[in-house]
Design an enzyme around this catalytic site. Structure first.
Site, PDB file in Angstrom:
ATOM      1  N   LYS A 226      80.945 -13.088 -23.696  1.00  0.00           N
ATOM      2  CA  LYS A 226      80.042 -13.993 -22.988  1.00  0.00           C
ATOM      3  C   LYS A 226      80.842 -14.996 -22.162  1.00  0.00           C
ATOM      4  O   LYS A 226      81.836 -15.555 -22.633  1.00  0.00           O
ATOM      5  CB  LYS A 226      79.146 -14.725 -23.994  1.00  0.00           C
ATOM      6  CG  LYS A 226      78.107 -15.627 -23.338  1.00  0.00           C
ATOM      7  CD  LYS A 226      77.191 -16.268 -24.368  1.00  0.00           C
ATOM      8  CE  LYS A 226      76.228 -17.235 -23.690  1.00  0.00           C
ATOM      9  NZ  LYS A 226      75.307 -17.895 -24.634  1.00  0.00           N
TER      10      LYS A 226
ATOM     11  N   SER B 193      71.012 -18.250 -22.827  1.00  0.00           N
ATOM     12  CA  SER B 193      72.120 -18.026 -21.919  1.00  0.00           C
ATOM     13  C   SER B 193      72.863 -16.718 -22.165  1.00  0.00           C
ATOM     14  O   SER B 193      73.697 -16.310 -21.346  1.00  0.00           O
ATOM     15  CB  SER B 193      73.110 -19.194 -22.014  1.00  0.00           C
ATOM     16  OG  SER B 193      73.625 -19.334 -23.323  1.00  0.00           O
TER      17      SER B 193
ATOM     18  N   SER C 229      69.739 -19.505 -27.133  1.00  0.00           N
ATOM     19  CA  SER C 229      70.458 -18.591 -26.242  1.00  0.00           C
ATOM     20  C   SER C 229      70.795 -17.240 -26.846  1.00  0.00           C
ATOM     21  O   SER C 229      71.133 -16.306 -26.121  1.00  0.00           O
ATOM     22  CB  SER C 229      71.744 -19.257 -25.743  1.00  0.00           C
ATOM     23  OG  SER C 229      71.440 -20.350 -24.924  1.00  0.00           O
TER      24      SER C 229
END
Length: 478
Positions: free
Chosen positions: A82, A157, A181
């Site tokens: 990520k 996210s 997220s």
């Protein structure tokens, strides 16, 4: 090649261990799937050179033959990181043009643990700018799209991660969760995302560790068993990180008789959370699976004032964002490049008084006590992973839900904050599909350090439903 990408991570690693397949074959299958799927969803960014990745895979095969390198739990698995996490040698942009040329020299702690377990880092997964908001769009890489409708958001996210899993480009992935997220994009991607209890996956020792105990890294996958596989690698106490703990291992402990477990259904928090049509109905239909597994599911009245939770959350979040992004804001060269929502958070966080910060933390403390009382009666609480269906990808965020205006860019995610505010484990499982064919999820919330119980509920649910296999997204070009 395509068949390899449909396997679970555990099954794939088993084939690697027995040499039924090679690391090179796995890498080629991964890259072929990315070539086919990534153009339509834009999930994986900063992809490394294919020839170099194949060379690294061959090197792992040679090491396996000679026994020169001990095999790690994830040995030979291609994995993107990520883009809110540092991975040495790869861009660490956080989706910001300010950081587009930043190449970190060291891994964050959970990334280092995954590398030590034998992954081959192939690139990054896309995120919102600075990881703020649940819509993975930024000025550096653009928007990630929902595989079930590429005109819609995949959330964030960890949105790039969810889209990569849903399309078979990856077997499992890391994510992180401050607000929702790991859970919101998993719900919108028909996959699994697990926010572990705070401290189970320690935050990086180089960061501030005391004032904002809300954000945590965690695993994402297409089944709970693979969540446990990655969690066992990410988790464990670090002496340099306060509140870190060493619960687990979790692999091998997920199958359990769920008869008699009690679940509290939070729904819309007594009407406090506006919901788009169909969200609650889809989630309530999914609850029947837990009843079929022998659980008792009971609707709950709002267990705490929603407005108090929200006020505590936005104050503590703004304080944290002001601390993390504020130094960039202070540079006149960078300030015009920072997104409006981040500027709002920074200015708001810096304007808070000491008494306002103390009040926010006192509310958080009161909610922790109230939640502890709830978990004396229930093994888990359940809520939707989002209050809306995936929205159009060209929106910044939803501005109205069920006729109620959203007063901030993230108010539409209010349903995820009860777990985030006090560091509880929250695991997103697929809830099925609405009338428009878009996915929704449920979040299973457990008591602090009750991660195993949450994983066991998810495992039983998955074995009974297996939504990721029952309703895969359309193929590229389909």
């Amino acid at each position: 090649m395509t068949e390899l990408t449909t396997l679970s991570a555990r099954d794939l690693l088993g084939k690697l261990k027995t040499k039924e397949v090679s690391s090179e074959e796995v890498m080629r299958a991964c890259l072929a799937r990315i070539e086919a799927e990534n153009p339509r969803v834009n999930a994986i960014v900063a992809l490394r050179d294919a020839d170099q990745l194949i060379q690294e895979a061959r090197a792992q095969d040679q090491a396996r033959e000679t026994g020169d390198t001990p095999a790690g739990a994830l040995q030979g698995l291609p994995l993107a990181i990520k883009d809110t996490a540092n991975a040495a040698g790869l861009p660490g942009t956080l989706g910001s043009p300010i950081l587009k040329d930043f190449i970190p020299k060291a891994d964050d702690l959970h990334v280092a643990r995954m590398r030590a377990a034998g992954i081959i880092v192939i690139g990054k997964t896309n995120v919102p700018e600075f990881g703020l908001g649940s819509h993975s769009v930024n000025p550096v890489y653009g928007a990630s799209c929902n595989p079930y409708d590429t005109g819609r958001s995949i959330g964030g996210s960890s949105g790039g991660a969810a889209a990569a899993l849903a399309t078979g480009m990856q077997w499992l992935l890391d994510g992180s969760d401050m607000m929702g997220s790991l859970r919101n994009p998993a719900g919108w991607g028909n996959v699994y995302g697990f926010r572990p209890s705070y401290g189970l996956v320690p935050n990086d020792p180089g960061k501030e560790l005391f004032l904002s105990p809300m954000a945590t890294a965690g695993p994402m996958a297409r089944c709970p068993d693979d969540l446990a596989l990655l969690l066992d690698v990410q988790a464990g106490r670090d002496p340099g990180v306060p509140f870190s703990h060493g619960d687990g291992p979790f692999s091998g402990a997920l199958n359990a008789d769920l008869t008699g477990r009690r679940i509290g259904w939070l729904g819309d928090w007594g009407g406090a959370w506006p919901m788009e049509d169909g969200v609650l109905a889809t989630c309530e239909a999914a609850l029947k699976t837990f009843e079929d597994l022998g659980c008792t599911v009971e609707p709950l009245a709002a267990p705490f004032p929603a407005e108090d939770l929200w006020q505590s959350w936005i104050d503590l979040r703004s304080l944290a964002v002001a601390g993390s992004v504020g130094p960039l804001f202070d540079n006149p060269k960078y300030r015009p490049l920072i997104r409006e929502d981040a500027v709002w958070e920074i200015e708001r966080g810096r304007a808070l008084s000491a008494s306002e910060i103390l009040r926010a933390s006192s509310i958080r403390s009161a909610w922790y006590r109230a939640a502890a009382a709830l978990f004396a009666r229930y093994d888990a609480l359940i809520a939707p992973t989002a209050q809306v269906w995936p929205f159009p990808v060209d929106w910044a965020h939803p501005k109205v839900i069920a006729g109620q205006a959203m007063d901030t860019y993230h108010r539409w995610m209010e349903c995820v904050i009860p777990a985030s505010l006090i560091g509880l484990p929250g695991l997103a499982v697929p809830a099925g599909f609405g009338a428009g064919g878009l996915p929704m999820g449920l979040q299973l919330i457990g008591p602090y350090r009750g991660d195993l119980g949450v994983l066991q509920l998810a495992q039983g649910y998955h074995l009974a439903t297996d939504w990721p296999s029952r309703r895969p997204p359309p193929r590229a070009g389909g």
